[in-house]
Scaffold this motif. Sequence first.
Motif, short mmCIF file in Angstrom:
data_model
loop_
_atom_site.label_atom_id
_atom_site.label_comp_id
_atom_site.label_asym_id
_atom_site.label_seq_id
_atom_site.Cartn_x
_atom_site.Cartn_y
_atom_site.Cartn_z
N HIS A 184 0.82 -1.21 0.00
CA HIS A 184 0.00 0.00 0.00
C HIS A 184 0.86 1.27 0.00
CE1 HIS A 184 -3.61 -2.12 -0.06
NE2 HIS A 184 -3.86 -2.26 1.21
N TYR A 232 -1.85 4.21 6.78
CA TYR A 232 -2.52 2.92 6.59
C TYR A 232 -2.15 2.07 7.77
CZ TYR A 232 -3.74 -1.76 5.20
OH TYR A 232 -4.27 -3.03 5.20
N VAL A 265 -12.97 -11.60 8.17
CA VAL A 265 -11.91 -12.16 7.33
C VAL A 265 -10.78 -11.15 7.15
CG1 VAL A 265 -11.38 -13.18 5.10
CG2 VAL A 265 -13.58 -13.61 6.16
N GLY A 266 -11.14 -9.87 7.01
CA GLY A 266 -10.13 -8.83 6.89
C GLY A 266 -9.22 -8.81 8.13
N ALA A 269 -6.89 -11.68 7.99
CA ALA A 269 -5.85 -11.47 6.98
C ALA A 269 -4.73 -10.59 7.52
CB ALA A 269 -6.45 -10.86 5.71
N ASN B 330 -2.85 -5.76 0.11
CA ASN B 330 -3.89 -5.97 -0.89
C ASN B 330 -4.87 -7.05 -0.46
OD1 ASN B 330 -2.94 -4.01 -2.70
ND2 ASN B 330 -1.42 -5.43 -3.52
N ALA B 331 -4.37 -8.09 0.23
CA ALA B 331 -5.26 -9.15 0.72
C ALA B 331 -6.24 -8.58 1.74
CB ALA B 331 -4.43 -10.28 1.35
N VAL B 332 -5.73 -7.76 2.66
CA VAL B 332 -6.59 -7.14 3.68
C VAL B 332 -7.62 -6.22 3.00
CG1 VAL B 332 -6.64 -5.53 5.63
CG2 VAL B 332 -4.84 -7.29 5.50
N GLU B 333 -7.15 -5.41 2.04
CA GLU B 333 -8.04 -4.48 1.36
C GLU B 333 -9.16 -5.22 0.62
OE1 GLU B 333 -6.10 -2.03 -1.57
OE2 GLU B 333 -7.86 -0.74 -1.84
N ALA B 335 -10.31 -8.27 1.25
CA ALA B 335 -11.24 -8.86 2.23
C ALA B 335 -12.18 -7.80 2.78
CB ALA B 335 -10.45 -9.53 3.36
N ASP B 336 -11.64 -6.63 3.15
CA ASP B 336 -12.48 -5.54 3.66
C ASP B 336 -13.55 -5.15 2.66
OD1 ASP B 336 -11.21 -5.38 6.08
OD2 ASP B 336 -10.01 -3.61 5.59
N GLU B 339 -16.22 -7.96 2.25
CA GLU B 339 -17.03 -8.13 3.47
C GLU B 339 -18.00 -6.96 3.65
OE1 GLU B 339 -13.96 -9.12 6.52
OE2 GLU B 339 -15.46 -10.62 7.07
N THR B 340 -17.52 -5.71 3.42
CA THR B 340 -18.44 -4.59 3.62
C THR B 340 -19.55 -4.59 2.58
OG1 THR B 340 -17.02 -3.09 2.36
CG2 THR B 340 -16.74 -3.06 4.74
N ILE B 345 -16.35 -14.90 2.63
CA ILE B 345 -15.02 -15.32 2.16
C ILE B 345 -14.64 -16.56 2.96
CG2 ILE B 345 -12.64 -14.50 1.77
CD1 ILE B 345 -13.85 -11.61 2.33
N ARG B 368 -4.67 -19.06 3.65
CA ARG B 368 -6.06 -18.74 3.97
C ARG B 368 -6.73 -18.08 2.77
NH1 ARG B 368 -8.19 -18.16 8.83
NH2 ARG B 368 -6.93 -18.53 10.66
N PRO B 370 -8.42 -14.61 2.11
CA PRO B 370 -7.71 -14.40 0.85
C PRO B 370 -6.32 -15.04 0.83
CG PRO B 370 -7.64 -12.40 2.19
CD PRO B 370 -8.57 -13.36 2.87
#
Lengths: 372, 372
Positions: A184, A232, A265-266, A269, B330-333, B335-336, B339-340, B345, B368, B370
């Motif tokens: 990021h 971030y 899930v976020g 992660a 990017n995986a966290v983004e 998933a977020d 989910e929102t 997932i 996992r 993502p």
Amino acid sequence: MKSERIDSENSSNDLPTGNKKEIDFTPLFFPKTMAVIGASKNPVGALKYVRAHKDTPIKVFPVNINPELDELEGLKVHRSVEEIGQEIDLAIIGVPKQHVPAVIRGFKDTVVKFAVIFTSGFSESGNDDLQVSLEEAIASVPTRFIGPNCLGIYNPRARLVYFPGYPCDETDGNIAFISQSGGHTAKTNTYLMSHGANFSRTISIGNCIDLKPPDFLPYFKQDPDTCVIGFYLESTSDGRALMKSLRDVTREKPVIIWKGGRGKVGVQATASHTGKLAGNYKMWEVMCKQTGTMLASDFDVFAGLLTMFSFNIPVPVSNRVALVACGGGNAVEAADFFETKGFKIPELGEETKKKIYKFIPDVNTSLRNPVD
Amino acid sequence: MKSERIDSENSSNDLPTGNKKEIDFTPLFFPKTMAVIGASKNPVGALKYVRAHKDTPIKVFPVNINPELDELEGLKVHRSVEEIGQEIDLAIIGVPKQHVPAVIRGFKDTVVKFAVIFTSGFSESGNDDLQVSLEEAIASVPTRFIGPNCLGIYNPRARLVYFPGYPCDETDGNIAFISQSGGHTAKTNTYLMSHGANFSRTISIGNCIDLKPPDFLPYFKQDPDTCVIGFYLESTSDGRALMKSLRDVTREKPVIIWKGGRGKVGVQATASHTGKLAGNYKMWEVMCKQTGTMLASDFDVFAGLLTMFSFNIPVPVSNRVALVACGGGNAVEAADFFETKGFKIPELGEETKKKIYKFIPDVNTSLRNPVD
């Protein structure tokens, strides 16, 4: 040639929580000397830091224990930081993960002011024992650390970058960005720069074992190059210090947080990303509200706010907005956007309407707010 | 040369609610003859329709009552539609608003199959009496109407466009788009086309007094050029017909609605845009859920979904997604984001993980979902 820890109040073996006293970040952001430890011929390793800085005013010293490697990119390769024989402002550590603690313990015998631990593979990959060993090594030396699992510092005014060819202009930018994600960091840099919004500094902070997000806020508060601060963040081990620092700095400069890890899930992660749990998103919403910090719901909103405040506009004093749109659909879209983000769009006063009326034609227009 | 109303079941004076019987839209989407009524030398008026179509296979007839205007863009100017002396597939009405009802009543004495009322300034501008007069004129002739307060039809395969120079390729696109905003019609067209996603047809429908959004769904359901259908809607006077049509078409093709007017101010803004109140957003959420329609929260989501489905992927059968991202942030983004938006997932099965493991390196990765 030993030195005291820069934040000299941290004399115990406790890990520094930072923010106790203002740290002099000059050697970190404007290093004169840089040791790249673990620099080898591997092009995806620390070599890129050697390549990126060898033609800048920063004096670069490649360090590698391999006795067969004498020269790299035309520079003499040293066997250790101590062998360099001068103070190092910034060391980049890119050795394999199991060697990182030993490298750090070696800093006892010389002066290394700041170090970026580029290497990853600690608690974020489930290697908790190695992370403990790393923490102990960090606590045993006066050096202050960024990382591990990070890219380090970008400061275009110092020609300090992440990769060879990273965009860099000595006169550039006023956005400070601190990120727990290297990906990021690079994405935010390149996306905003492609839109003409530039950076004063960015810090890819990774797992942030030593220096933590709130440690940088007093610096950016007084930094004349910086007019807006973005984060971030996925987690914080230091919530109180972060709140205190945010409350202090938001009175003078806008601060925007993009929080990674919102849903179930976020949050999971984030554990395999920076080795920490993300915490409840509600808590972050409350913290931002209480400290006057803006919480961006996603990257687009984050990028938009950073760009807007890079025009050096003051911190807004209310959530009331007047909207002017070209076309009815755009007026509806703008009203929807600002309302769902919590803004108020009050009716305009009669005087204001009269003044606007002079400038707009009488075809399919509306003098309500949004003005169409 | 009189004709019956195309939807012949509407023989009473009631305004047609549409959707009673499938309408033959061929003369609307693939007109052979086009009358541009109100075409003058004013470059921001109906002249643009003359200019845009005079070098296409569509035969264009400018119409203007001014006896001094004999020629426009090299074409003979007629004094009335009747004077043209042949059936008109599509008339564009661009006369000043107070003359629109009289122009329409003139259609009694000739055949005009479809008409686009480009002119604005009816109930959306508070001129309710004029709108009533327009509604009466519309009900008095068999012609079917798009508008008023709209751009009309875009069909690249028929070289039918909104302005001269509008992007147009005879072999193009599979997205159908129906919009109550002319501005959003042009914006959606140009934005998606700049990303390589093209349109089968778009309809800027404005205040939609006669032909309404659900009237077009049976056509697009069977149209082989269309594989996804998008709407920008602010209001509907025909909720039951819309629900019935949506339920029918979503079994075969994905339908996405971007609803303008969510909050208090957004709803007010729609009143001065298309002259109608927007209704409760909750109600739209329920309607979309019950009919299998996707409701896009804003333009970005709408544009993204239209682009995705333009690859002709089938209607999704569940809200479970597997994500593969490059980098932890990017995986966290991702998933977020999912989910929102209400997606699930789920954890991957052991077999799946084993298969993926063969392809990814053992450095800072996660198996996992993502997958990073």
